[in-house]
Design a protein around this motif. Structure first.
Motif, short mmCIF file in Angstrom:
data_model
loop_
_atom_site.label_atom_id
_atom_site.label_comp_id
_atom_site.label_asym_id
_atom_site.label_seq_id
_atom_site.Cartn_x
_atom_site.Cartn_y
_atom_site.Cartn_z
N TYR B 17 0.27 0.77 -3.11
CA TYR B 17 -0.77 0.01 -2.40
C TYR B 17 -0.72 0.39 -0.98
CZ TYR B 17 -3.65 -3.38 -0.39
OH TYR B 17 -4.64 -3.97 0.77
N GLU B 18 0.28 0.58 -0.40
CA GLU B 18 0.24 0.84 0.99
C GLU B 18 0.00 2.36 1.38
OE1 GLU B 18 4.48 -0.41 2.27
OE2 GLU B 18 4.21 -2.39 1.61
N VAL B 19 0.11 3.08 0.45
CA VAL B 19 -0.39 4.41 0.73
C VAL B 19 -1.70 4.82 0.02
CG1 VAL B 19 2.03 5.28 1.30
CG2 VAL B 19 1.01 5.15 -1.22
N LEU B 20 -2.24 3.90 -0.46
CA LEU B 20 -3.57 3.94 -1.14
C LEU B 20 -4.96 4.70 -0.39
CD1 LEU B 20 -4.63 3.19 -3.90
CD2 LEU B 20 -5.71 1.02 -3.05
N ASP B 21 -4.78 4.45 0.77
CA ASP B 21 -5.86 5.10 1.67
C ASP B 21 -5.56 6.48 1.87
OD1 ASP B 21 -3.37 3.90 3.31
OD2 ASP B 21 -4.48 4.61 5.04
N LEU B 22 -4.22 6.76 1.81
CA LEU B 22 -4.13 8.13 2.05
C LEU B 22 -4.45 8.74 0.69
CD1 LEU B 22 -0.45 7.99 3.65
CD2 LEU B 22 -2.46 8.21 4.87
N ILE B 23 -4.02 8.37 -0.45
CA ILE B 23 -4.11 9.01 -1.44
C ILE B 23 -5.58 9.09 -2.04
CG2 ILE B 23 -3.65 8.85 -4.21
CD1 ILE B 23 -1.29 7.65 -3.59
N LEU B 24 -6.46 8.26 -1.48
CA LEU B 24 -7.81 8.13 -2.08
C LEU B 24 -8.82 8.59 -0.87
CD1 LEU B 24 -8.14 4.51 -3.72
CD2 LEU B 24 -8.21 6.79 -4.71
N ASP B 25 -8.16 8.58 0.42
CA ASP B 25 -9.29 9.06 1.50
C ASP B 25 -8.69 10.26 2.26
OD1 ASP B 25 -11.14 7.40 1.02
OD2 ASP B 25 -10.66 5.98 2.53
N LYS B 26 -7.35 10.62 2.10
CA LYS B 26 -7.04 11.73 2.92
C LYS B 26 -6.75 13.03 1.64
CE LYS B 26 -6.63 9.53 6.67
NZ LYS B 26 -7.41 10.04 8.16
N VAL B 48 -11.11 -2.83 1.57
CA VAL B 48 -10.06 -3.22 2.13
C VAL B 48 -9.91 -2.97 3.79
CG1 VAL B 48 -8.24 -2.74 0.25
CG2 VAL B 48 -8.51 -1.09 1.76
#
Lengths: 243, 137
Positions: B17-26, B48
């Protein structure tokens, strides 16, 4: 059958797909598409692939495994090529870009730090430093909360003050961390965090960075909490080839 | 309170969950490749980021301030003031609307079952309010 792409790395004899677990249920087999000294980790795209927890985790795990051995360029989750040949064609077409990027990212990892205000502490902080807010708060409290319009106007002022506090405190977090990094990437304020910062660092500096976060925690831990994730594949530091 | 330390070693999906923004947006996007349909999840990543800057949030802030005991504010510095704020469950109490939307997503990702997106979405909607707007970025 389309081809799901995890990431790109240097081709090498030591690449071992056997220990990798792909997306899908049952997990798809991971293999490498090789071309011109580069290798892309891929799977046959499973039917109905979507961003489920399991598949996000599989994508991440494949990249973490690969990154353990050598530099890897992580794809954003969900990249699907028509077939293996088109992946190979892309490796050939942008070979120089990918090779140079892999070279630059050699022995580098991403560490992501998210700092988030502890809400009650942040509310205290803004009330403590803003006399007008404090007076309004006291007035409303004395009035049993005040009218809905009063409370709303006050709440909006508080929200703005919290936003200002986040902006200010972000510097206090990002600056000391940045000192340790080759490159810094600011992410969006997910979960209302005050700083979402990714640092590209040499893998030998991970401990040094952790100590810096520890110092920040010691200094600011009553006002905010820190979440550190890493070493990670360098998601925030890969760039698309120019066409 | 300890710094949460997550390592990339071993199974790192626990902190997904804490790296979701990296996996999905980076991560790398190659324009000649398609992206699997992420109906739902793309909304989640955007969501989020949304601060529920709404009537509800404002009212909740006002009430939370009213509840705070600032009587010690005379000459005390912030570190004194926030003593105790970290412990004793005060944090959980004050979580509320700010993190509600994100918590719904967190739950959906942490649940062991293969959660479909639709229920998570519904849950999230119900924890935010209709006129939420995106935080200034």
């Amino acid at each position: 059958m389309s081809t799901y792409v995890y990431g790109i790395t240097h081709d090498s004899e030591s690449l071992d797909a056997a220990k990798l677990t792909g997306v899908g249920e049952p997990p798809s087999e991971v293999r490498f598409v090789r071309a011109d000294g580069l290798a892309a980790a891929v799977s046959t795209t499973p039917d109905g692939l979507r961003a489920k927890r399991r598949d996000l985790a599989a994508h991440q795990e494949v990249l973490v495994e690969l990154a353990r051995e050598a530099a890897v360029l992580p794809m954003r989750f969900g990249a699907v090529a028509p077939d293996d040949e088109s992946v190979a064609a892309e490796l050939r077409r942008s070979k120089e870009h990918y090779s140079a990027l892999l070279e630059r990212l050699r022995d580098r990892v991403e560490v992501n730090v998210k700092a988030t205000h502890i809400e009650e502490a942040a509310l205290r902080a803004v009330l403590t430093e803003d006399e007008e807010l404090r007076r309004t708060n006291e007035r409303l409290r004395a009035a049993g909360g005040g009218t809905p319009a009063d409370r709303m106007a006050f709440g909006e002022q508080v929200a703005a003050a919290l936003e200002e506090l986040r902006r200010r405190d972000a510097d206090a977090v990002v600056e000391p961390l940045s000192k340790h990094a080759d490159q810094v990437s600011m992410g969006p304020p997910v979960d209302n965090c005050l700083a979402n910062v990714s640092l590209l660092i040499h893998r030998d500096k991970v401990e040094e960075l952790n100590r810096e976060v520890g110092r920040l925690q010691g200094r600011l831990g009553q006002l905010m909490e820190f979440k550190v994730n890493g070493p990670l594949p360098p998601y925030s530091f890969v760039t698309e080839p120019g066409r | 309170m300890t710094v949460m330390q997550q390592s990339g070693g071993g199974k790192s999906s626990g902190n997904l969950y804490e790296v979701l923004d990296l996996i999905l947006d980076k991560g790398l996007v190659i324009d000649v490749f398609a992206r699997v349909s992420l109906v739902g999840i793309e909304l989640l990543t955007v969501d989020v980021r949304i601060v529920v800057a709404s009537v509800d949030t404002y009212l909740r802030f006002a009430e939370a301030c009213n509840r705070l005991d600032l009587t010690t504010s005379g000459g005390a510095g912030l570190p004194d003031l926030v003593n105790g704020a970290v412990e004793g469950g005060a944090r959980n109490k004050s979580k509320g609307a700010l993190t509600g939307a994100a918590d719904a997503l967190k739950d959906s990702l942490r649940s062991d079952g293969e959660e479909e997106r639709a229920p998570a979405k519904t849950r999230r909607r119900s924890s935010s309010s209709g006129d939420s707007r995106k935080e200034s970025e």
